[in-house]
Design an enzyme around this catalytic site. Structure first.
Site, PDB file in Angstrom:
ATOM      1  N   ASP A 167       8.991 -12.481   2.716  1.00  0.00           N
ATOM      2  CA  ASP A 167       8.263 -12.647   3.979  1.00  0.00           C
ATOM      3  C   ASP A 167       9.200 -12.880   5.157  1.00  0.00           C
ATOM      4  OD1 ASP A 167       5.743 -12.900   5.397  1.00  0.00           O
ATOM      5  OD2 ASP A 167       6.174 -15.036   5.562  1.00  0.00           O
ATOM      6  N   SER A 188       1.250 -12.894   9.454  1.00  0.00           N
ATOM      7  CA  SER A 188       0.979 -12.133   8.246  1.00  0.00           C
ATOM      8  C   SER A 188      -0.516 -12.156   7.963  1.00  0.00           C
ATOM      9  CB  SER A 188       1.749 -12.729   7.065  1.00  0.00           C
ATOM     10  OG  SER A 188       1.378 -12.097   5.860  1.00  0.00           O
ATOM     11  N   GLN A 238       3.206  -5.694   3.125  1.00  0.00           N
ATOM     12  CA  GLN A 238       2.596  -6.668   4.034  1.00  0.00           C
ATOM     13  C   GLN A 238       1.962  -5.961   5.226  1.00  0.00           C
ATOM     14  OE1 GLN A 238       5.023  -9.264   6.809  1.00  0.00           O
ATOM     15  NE2 GLN A 238       4.272 -10.865   5.448  1.00  0.00           N
TER      16      GLN A 238
END
Length: 253
Positions: A167, A188, A238
């Site tokens: 991430d 996100s 993502q």
């Protein structure tokens, strides 16, 4: 026998997370775990993270017992310089700060970045020679590892570190073609990760990031974590929210 002892987190584990609102780092998180499925080959857990009485994240994790198969392939790891031949992010920042023509605003931004302590060490591949941004493809590569020693015996912790790495700076890949735009809000929305092989997060791994699409204030980004020996350790995908604003062309930040 405990769940963790029966199922290996490195055997085709899949994890998908959806953020429903922003978390508060000052408040403890309550995790509610539901045993969604316990089968002979797969086990699934549904997790809800709660703060202030409201869910901030929902996650589903799937665990797969290791099974032999004649089907086995992967992409080829990109050919890049070895981490020993590259500078860390901190070393690059000091290099940029030594430039006599660096604007004061850029110095402030670099010093702010330098003050941010992160638990991972990063060495970008093909970093720019100066802090001036230029448009490029939405792709980047960097070597990454955890700071400190974790050891071989705790694969679950290695997976947790890899999830953190997956991430880190992934969504920023979508901004590379737009040097005159900055994200004033990013988050996100959905994040999925697949673990393919065993690895050590405290050893150098190559993180390959790319963004195949962006539009409507959202961006899709994908990542691959490679072991130094060329084995694909993990993949991730993502979708994130990116609200940007245009900055002056003369700005170096």
């Amino acid at each position: 026998m405990t769940f963790g002892a029966c199922w290996s987190p490195a055997c085709s584990t899949w994890r998908s997370s959806t953020w429903t609102c922003t978390g508060d780092p000052k408040v403890p998180v309550l995790y509610q775990v539901e045993r969604t499925r316990d089968g002979r080959s797969f086990a699934v857990r549904s997790v809800k993270a709660i703060q202030h009485g409201h869910p901030i994240l929902t996650c589903q994790a799937s665990f797969h017992m290791q099974q032999p198969s004649p089907l086995q392939h992967q992409f080829t790891m990109p050919l890049v310089p070895q981490p020993e031949d590259l500078l860390t992010v901190e070393e690059l920042i000091h290099l940029y700060l030594s430039k006599p023509d660096l604007a004061e605003k850029s110095k402030q931004g670099l010093n702010k970045l330098l003050a941010n302590e992160v638990p991972i060490e990063i060495k970008p591949v093909n970093p720019p020679h100066s802090y001036r941004r230029a448009a490029s493809e939405p792709k980047k590569l960097f070597w990454v590892r955890a700071r400190g020693h974790i050891g071989e015996g705790n694969m679950k912790l290695h997976c947790c570190v890899a999830a953190y790495v997956s991430d880190f700076a992934l969504l920023d890949t979508a901004l590379l073609p737009y040097p005159n735009h900055r994200a004033h809000f990013s988050a996100s929305l959905d994040h999925a990760m697949w673990f393919h092989s065993t690895f050590r997060a405290d050893e150098w791994m190559l993180y390959e990031c790319e963004s195949p699409w962006a539009g409507g204030s959202r961006a899709l980004v994908q990542g691959r974590l490679w072991r130094r020996d060329g084995v694909l350790a993990a993949s991730c995908s993502q979708e994130g929210l990116l609200r940007v604003k245009e900055v002056a062309e003369s700005s170096k930040l």
